[in-house]
Design an enzyme around this catalytic site. Sequence first.
Site, PDB file in Angstrom:
ATOM      1  N   VAL A  12       0.831  -1.197   0.000  1.00 34.41           N
ATOM      2  CA  VAL A  12       0.000   0.000   0.000  1.00 34.41           C
ATOM      3  C   VAL A  12       0.871   1.254   0.000  1.00 34.41           C
ATOM      4  O   VAL A  12       0.590   2.224  -0.708  1.00 34.41           O
ATOM      5  CB  VAL A  12      -0.964  -0.006   1.200  1.00 34.41           C
ATOM      6  CG1 VAL A  12      -1.801   1.273   1.222  1.00 34.41           C
ATOM      7  CG2 VAL A  12      -1.878  -1.230   1.142  1.00 34.41           C
ATOM      8  N   LEU A  36       9.148   1.034  12.893  1.00 37.02           N
ATOM      9  CA  LEU A  36       8.037   1.160  13.829  1.00 37.02           C
ATOM     10  C   LEU A  36       8.232   0.339  15.101  1.00 37.02           C
ATOM     11  O   LEU A  36       7.501   0.538  16.072  1.00 37.02           O
ATOM     12  CB  LEU A  36       6.713   0.772  13.152  1.00 37.02           C
ATOM     13  CG  LEU A  36       5.946   1.934  12.505  1.00 37.02           C
ATOM     14  CD1 LEU A  36       6.764   2.604  11.425  1.00 37.02           C
ATOM     15  CD2 LEU A  36       4.614   1.452  11.945  1.00 37.02           C
ATOM     16  N   TYR A  60       2.888  -4.651  11.057  1.00 38.96           N
ATOM     17  CA  TYR A  60       3.327  -6.038  11.212  1.00 38.96           C
ATOM     18  C   TYR A  60       2.195  -6.892  10.641  1.00 38.96           C
ATOM     19  O   TYR A  60       1.100  -6.922  11.195  1.00 38.96           O
ATOM     20  CB  TYR A  60       3.556  -6.348  12.690  1.00 38.96           C
ATOM     21  CG  TYR A  60       4.053  -7.748  12.981  1.00 38.96           C
ATOM     22  CD1 TYR A  60       5.353  -7.958  13.441  1.00 38.96           C
ATOM     23  CD2 TYR A  60       3.233  -8.856  12.830  1.00 38.96           C
ATOM     24  CE1 TYR A  60       5.820  -9.234  13.729  1.00 38.96           C
ATOM     25  CE2 TYR A  60       3.686 -10.132  13.106  1.00 38.96           C
ATOM     26  CZ  TYR A  60       4.971 -10.320  13.560  1.00 38.96           C
ATOM     27  OH  TYR A  60       5.430 -11.597  13.840  1.00 38.96           O
ATOM     28  N   THR A  61       2.434  -7.585   9.535  1.00 36.58           N
ATOM     29  CA  THR A  61       1.356  -8.306   8.839  1.00 36.58           C
ATOM     30  C   THR A  61       1.565  -9.818   8.765  1.00 36.58           C
ATOM     31  O   THR A  61       0.803 -10.505   8.098  1.00 36.58           O
ATOM     32  CB  THR A  61       1.198  -7.761   7.401  1.00 36.58           C
ATOM     33  OG1 THR A  61       2.445  -7.894   6.704  1.00 36.58           O
ATOM     34  CG2 THR A  61       0.766  -6.304   7.423  1.00 36.58           C
ATOM     35  N   TYR A  98      -4.367   2.544   8.527  1.00 41.93           N
ATOM     36  CA  TYR A  98      -5.032   1.406   7.887  1.00 41.93           C
ATOM     37  C   TYR A  98      -5.161   0.248   8.859  1.00 41.93           C
ATOM     38  O   TYR A  98      -4.213  -0.109   9.560  1.00 41.93           O
ATOM     39  CB  TYR A  98      -4.253   0.973   6.634  1.00 41.93           C
ATOM     40  CG  TYR A  98      -4.192   2.084   5.617  1.00 41.93           C
ATOM     41  CD1 TYR A  98      -5.169   2.213   4.635  1.00 41.93           C
ATOM     42  CD2 TYR A  98      -3.193   3.047   5.685  1.00 41.93           C
ATOM     43  CE1 TYR A  98      -5.140   3.262   3.728  1.00 41.93           C
ATOM     44  CE2 TYR A  98      -3.157   4.101   4.799  1.00 41.93           C
ATOM     45  CZ  TYR A  98      -4.129   4.205   3.824  1.00 41.93           C
ATOM     46  OH  TYR A  98      -4.104   5.257   2.946  1.00 41.93           O
ATOM     47  N   THR A 100      -7.807  -3.593   9.564  1.00 43.30           N
ATOM     48  CA  THR A 100      -8.041  -4.886   8.941  1.00 43.30           C
ATOM     49  C   THR A 100      -9.384  -5.503   9.293  1.00 43.30           C
ATOM     50  O   THR A 100      -9.973  -5.185  10.346  1.00 43.30           O
ATOM     51  CB  THR A 100      -6.921  -5.859   9.376  1.00 43.30           C
ATOM     52  OG1 THR A 100      -7.182  -7.173   8.877  1.00 43.30           O
ATOM     53  CG2 THR A 100      -6.843  -5.950  10.896  1.00 43.30           C
ATOM     54  N   ASP A 101      -9.834  -6.406   8.434  1.00 42.19           N
ATOM     55  CA  ASP A 101     -11.023  -7.211   8.698  1.00 42.19           C
ATOM     56  C   ASP A 101     -10.825  -8.168   9.873  1.00 42.19           C
ATOM     57  O   ASP A 101     -11.783  -8.661  10.458  1.00 42.19           O
ATOM     58  CB  ASP A 101     -11.400  -8.008   7.450  1.00 42.19           C
ATOM     59  CG  ASP A 101     -10.238  -8.839   6.909  1.00 42.19           C
ATOM     60  OD1 ASP A 101      -9.113  -8.301   6.826  1.00 42.19           O
ATOM     61  OD2 ASP A 101     -10.445 -10.011   6.569  1.00 42.19           O
ATOM     62  N   TYR A 124      -2.640 -10.804  15.740  1.00 44.35           N
ATOM     63  CA  TYR A 124      -2.614  -9.757  14.718  1.00 44.35           C
ATOM     64  C   TYR A 124      -3.857  -8.890  14.802  1.00 44.35           C
ATOM     65  O   TYR A 124      -3.776  -7.648  14.819  1.00 44.35           O
ATOM     66  CB  TYR A 124      -2.507 -10.399  13.334  1.00 44.35           C
ATOM     67  CG  TYR A 124      -2.722  -9.440  12.193  1.00 44.35           C
ATOM     68  CD1 TYR A 124      -1.785  -8.457  11.899  1.00 44.35           C
ATOM     69  CD2 TYR A 124      -3.863  -9.514  11.397  1.00 44.35           C
ATOM     70  CE1 TYR A 124      -1.979  -7.562  10.848  1.00 44.35           C
ATOM     71  CE2 TYR A 124      -4.067  -8.635  10.349  1.00 44.35           C
ATOM     72  CZ  TYR A 124      -3.132  -7.662  10.078  1.00 44.35           C
ATOM     73  OH  TYR A 124      -3.333  -6.777   9.055  1.00 44.35           O
ATOM     74  N   TRP A 149      -7.752  -8.645   2.697  1.00 47.19           N
ATOM     75  CA  TRP A 149      -7.194  -9.522   1.663  1.00 47.19           C
ATOM     76  C   TRP A 149      -6.387  -8.732   0.633  1.00 47.19           C
ATOM     77  O   TRP A 149      -6.608  -8.825  -0.576  1.00 47.19           O
ATOM     78  CB  TRP A 149      -8.308 -10.297   0.977  1.00 47.19           C
ATOM     79  CG  TRP A 149      -9.082 -11.243   1.839  1.00 47.19           C
ATOM     80  CD1 TRP A 149      -9.216 -11.209   3.185  1.00 47.19           C
ATOM     81  CD2 TRP A 149      -9.852 -12.371   1.399  1.00 47.19           C
ATOM     82  NE1 TRP A 149     -10.017 -12.232   3.630  1.00 47.19           N
ATOM     83  CE2 TRP A 149     -10.421 -12.971   2.544  1.00 47.19           C
ATOM     84  CE3 TRP A 149     -10.121 -12.917   0.151  1.00 47.19           C
ATOM     85  CZ2 TRP A 149     -11.236 -14.101   2.481  1.00 47.19           C
ATOM     86  CZ3 TRP A 149     -10.939 -14.039   0.084  1.00 47.19           C
ATOM     87  CH2 TRP A 149     -11.486 -14.632   1.228  1.00 47.19           C
TER      88      TRP A 149
END
Length: 298
Positions: A12, A36, A60-61, A98, A100-101, A124, A149
């Site tokens: 992104v 970060l 952190y993904t 940003y 997340t779902d 997460y 996603w």
Amino acid sequence: MKILLTGRSGQVGYELQRTLQGLGQVIALDRSHMDLSDLNQVRTVIREVKPQLIVNPAAYTAVDLAESEPELAMRINAQAPEVMAQEARKLGAAMIHYSTDYVFDGEQAGSYTEGDMPNPQSVYGRSKLAGEQAIQAAGITHLILRTSWVYGARGKNFLLTVRRLAQERDELRIVADQFGAPTWCRTIAEATAHALIQMQRYSGTQPDAELDHEVWQSRGGLYHLTAQGRTSWHGLTQAILEHPSVAKKSRLTAIGTQDYPLPARRPANSSLSCERFMQTFCGLPGWDEALKLCQDGM
């Protein structure tokens, strides 16, 4: 307007660096300039740059790895945004962040709205929700954009993994009982730019002018931002394999979540209602349309 953009090397962030050009002076940083996980460095960089707007797609993904690294995930996804929000408050700056779902448990039948109660089932998800709450508690003007996603033509994501595995394997076994909206990172970046332009147009300022905090107070807040429609991971894989650019067509087999156990629990239903965002800012493409456009350019 001076814009501090984090995570410029991420999916992104890479797209935002392009879409935010012309809306202000963009200072785009990657992990080597603003890590970060180092909260003191985050604070120091913001104080040096003195931005009027902080845009934070960095996160952190590693969803499964987070189960064994909860402190690191929380530092990057919750504590770092909290520091950003604290510094933004001191500067009188705004923030776009940003999420997340995964803040939802996935038990609901229909699409989740911004008013539905979060109930994250993974480290997460909990870390991202904590980041949202820290920004809201700071009392700054902000946009929090929940997406789902995320994929793109670079980095590590489901699209690139499927395209690679299609060349290496005769069969792909993909989960068919988890549903959500695959969202191209470029869609997120372009919609963010549209929202920012709408804010500035609404206040009657030029694109390079300072942000109107009254407008942000009235139109800011929490929004869902994903492609429209929904599919399963199996359905997404099928759409990827059908594109002409995928030379080898592996056999595709549908499996259940229980057949592919992972450390972190995924929501069975990740569908997010984006009506509020579309009514306030701009329309959003269908997931299949955006996926085709992305693959057309690969």
